[in-house]
Write a protein that holds these residues in place. Sequence first.
Motif, PDB file in Angstrom:
ATOM      1  N   PHE A 115       3.297  57.627 -96.820  1.00  0.00           N
ATOM      2  CA  PHE A 115       4.692  57.698 -96.035  1.00  0.00           C
ATOM      3  C   PHE A 115       4.977  56.274 -95.531  1.00  0.00           C
ATOM      4  O   PHE A 115       5.837  55.478 -95.255  1.00  0.00           O
ATOM      5  CB  PHE A 115       4.634  58.661 -94.988  1.00  0.00           C
ATOM      6  N   THR A 116       3.676  55.634 -94.876  1.00  0.00           N
ATOM      7  CA  THR A 116       3.834  54.398 -94.344  1.00  0.00           C
ATOM      8  C   THR A 116       4.202  53.224 -95.338  1.00  0.00           C
ATOM      9  O   THR A 116       5.017  52.402 -94.966  1.00  0.00           O
ATOM     10  CB  THR A 116       2.475  53.814 -93.792  1.00  0.00           C
ATOM     11  N   GLU A 117       3.727  53.496 -96.475  1.00  0.00           N
ATOM     12  CA  GLU A 117       4.027  52.592 -97.824  1.00  0.00           C
ATOM     13  C   GLU A 117       5.460  52.657 -97.863  1.00  0.00           C
ATOM     14  O   GLU A 117       6.195  51.812 -98.347  1.00  0.00           O
ATOM     15  CB  GLU A 117       3.079  52.754 -98.813  1.00  0.00           C
ATOM     16  N   GLY A 118       6.154  54.109 -98.082  1.00  0.00           N
ATOM     17  CA  GLY A 118       7.343  54.178 -98.254  1.00  0.00           C
ATOM     18  C   GLY A 118       8.244  53.509 -97.167  1.00  0.00           C
ATOM     19  O   GLY A 118       9.486  53.034 -97.421  1.00  0.00           O
ATOM     20  N   ILE A 119       8.159  53.644 -95.896  1.00  0.00           N
ATOM     21  CA  ILE A 119       8.614  52.860 -94.886  1.00  0.00           C
ATOM     22  C   ILE A 119       8.946  51.511 -94.956  1.00  0.00           C
ATOM     23  O   ILE A 119       9.832  50.854 -94.893  1.00  0.00           O
ATOM     24  CB  ILE A 119       8.196  53.250 -93.251  1.00  0.00           C
ATOM     25  N   MET A 120       7.589  50.971 -95.493  1.00  0.00           N
ATOM     26  CA  MET A 120       7.689  49.604 -95.752  1.00  0.00           C
ATOM     27  C   MET A 120       8.529  49.016 -96.742  1.00  0.00           C
ATOM     28  O   MET A 120       9.217  48.060 -96.871  1.00  0.00           O
ATOM     29  CB  MET A 120       6.304  49.018 -95.868  1.00  0.00           C
ATOM     30  N   ALA A 121       8.431  49.864 -98.009  1.00  0.00           N
ATOM     31  CA  ALA A 121       9.448  49.634 -99.146  1.00  0.00           C
ATOM     32  C   ALA A 121      10.892  49.769 -98.565  1.00  0.00           C
ATOM     33  O   ALA A 121      11.534  48.963 -99.139  1.00  0.00           O
ATOM     34  CB  ALA A 121       9.041  50.667-100.304  1.00  0.00           C
ATOM     35  N   LEU A 122      11.122  50.580 -97.899  1.00  0.00           N
ATOM     36  CA  LEU A 122      12.640  50.681 -97.419  1.00  0.00           C
ATOM     37  C   LEU A 122      12.959  49.741 -96.737  1.00  0.00           C
ATOM     38  O   LEU A 122      13.997  49.093 -96.659  1.00  0.00           O
ATOM     39  CB  LEU A 122      12.910  52.086 -96.661  1.00  0.00           C
ATOM     40  N   LEU A 123      11.992  48.994 -95.958  1.00  0.00           N
ATOM     41  CA  LEU A 123      12.273  47.726 -94.990  1.00  0.00           C
ATOM     42  C   LEU A 123      12.275  46.629 -95.642  1.00  0.00           C
ATOM     43  O   LEU A 123      12.221  45.257 -95.074  1.00  0.00           O
ATOM     44  CB  LEU A 123      11.380  48.133 -93.711  1.00  0.00           C
ATOM     45  N   SER A 124      11.756  46.410 -96.858  1.00  0.00           N
ATOM     46  CA  SER A 124      11.586  45.241 -97.494  1.00  0.00           C
ATOM     47  C   SER A 124      12.746  44.249 -97.633  1.00  0.00           C
ATOM     48  O   SER A 124      12.433  43.021 -97.494  1.00  0.00           O
ATOM     49  CB  SER A 124      10.791  45.592 -99.071  1.00  0.00           C
ATOM     50  N   ARG A 125      13.855  44.989 -97.602  1.00  0.00           N
ATOM     51  CA  ARG A 125      14.981  44.015 -97.826  1.00  0.00           C
ATOM     52  C   ARG A 125      15.602  43.753 -96.352  1.00  0.00           C
ATOM     53  O   ARG A 125      16.849  43.267 -96.299  1.00  0.00           O
ATOM     54  CB  ARG A 125      16.103  44.541 -98.765  1.00  0.00           C
ATOM     55  N   ALA A 126      15.041  44.346 -95.452  1.00  0.00           N
ATOM     56  CA  ALA A 126      15.606  44.181 -93.794  1.00  0.00           C
ATOM     57  C   ALA A 126      15.498  42.390 -93.501  1.00  0.00           C
ATOM     58  O   ALA A 126      14.468  41.985 -94.134  1.00  0.00           O
ATOM     59  CB  ALA A 126      14.693  45.016 -92.894  1.00  0.00           C
ATOM     60  N   PRO A 127      16.264  42.146 -92.560  1.00  0.00           N
ATOM     61  CA  PRO A 127      16.130  40.800 -91.873  1.00  0.00           C
ATOM     62  C   PRO A 127      14.746  40.269 -91.506  1.00  0.00           C
ATOM     63  O   PRO A 127      14.059  41.340 -91.061  1.00  0.00           O
ATOM     64  CB  PRO A 127      17.237  40.579 -91.069  1.00  0.00           C
ATOM     65  N   ALA A 128      14.496  39.016 -91.612  1.00  0.00           N
ATOM     66  CA  ALA A 128      13.153  38.462 -90.991  1.00  0.00           C
ATOM     67  C   ALA A 128      13.028  38.887 -89.657  1.00  0.00           C
ATOM     68  O   ALA A 128      11.728  39.124 -89.220  1.00  0.00           O
ATOM     69  CB  ALA A 128      13.095  37.357 -91.275  1.00  0.00           C
TER      70      ALA A 128
END
Length: 197
Positions: A115-128
Amino acid sequence: MLTDLYIPGDSLLHRTRPAWKLALLFLYCTALFVVTHPVVLTVGILLVALGYGAAGLSPRDALTAIRPALFVLVIIFAAQLWLTGLAMAIYVTLRLMALLMAAALVTYTTRASEFTEGIMALLSRAPAWVPKDKIALAMSLVWRFIPLIRAQFDEVREAQRARGLERNMLALLVPLVVRTLKTADEVAEAITARSLD
């Protein structure tokens, strides 16, 4: 004590990437709230039922998902019955039950670490400037707290049942809130000890 709702399995849902499951859950919940039509709700309930069947889960697992919220569902049903009538009360209650079961389906088929990895994947294209690590940490803590609170509720309920107080909501809620706040404080101290803001 139970700290994870994950039910082991080898179904397609179990193997699906967490990011996809979270995205589909978001779309599912949005659709049920935006399109307020009985046909959409019926299709939504059927999709959840198919999902449980495809994941090898039983109707008992679905009931377990909504059991902690039964008291709230009863209150919502009664309020809607009083304010809008029987048809809307049934609709609103069934919609909330469908949302709860859909969310539980994701938790049943996803490990906390995934689940944590999934959240990180969804946020991967978020601004810096978006604190991705902190958001993932917060969401993973919520993920852990859901089964933890449920387990604590079951323990408090059993203890109060032995005292003949199982129907006293105050006797159930006060110890549960105290234990939950104590656990949250312990988690906060552990995070601070690891130099995490």
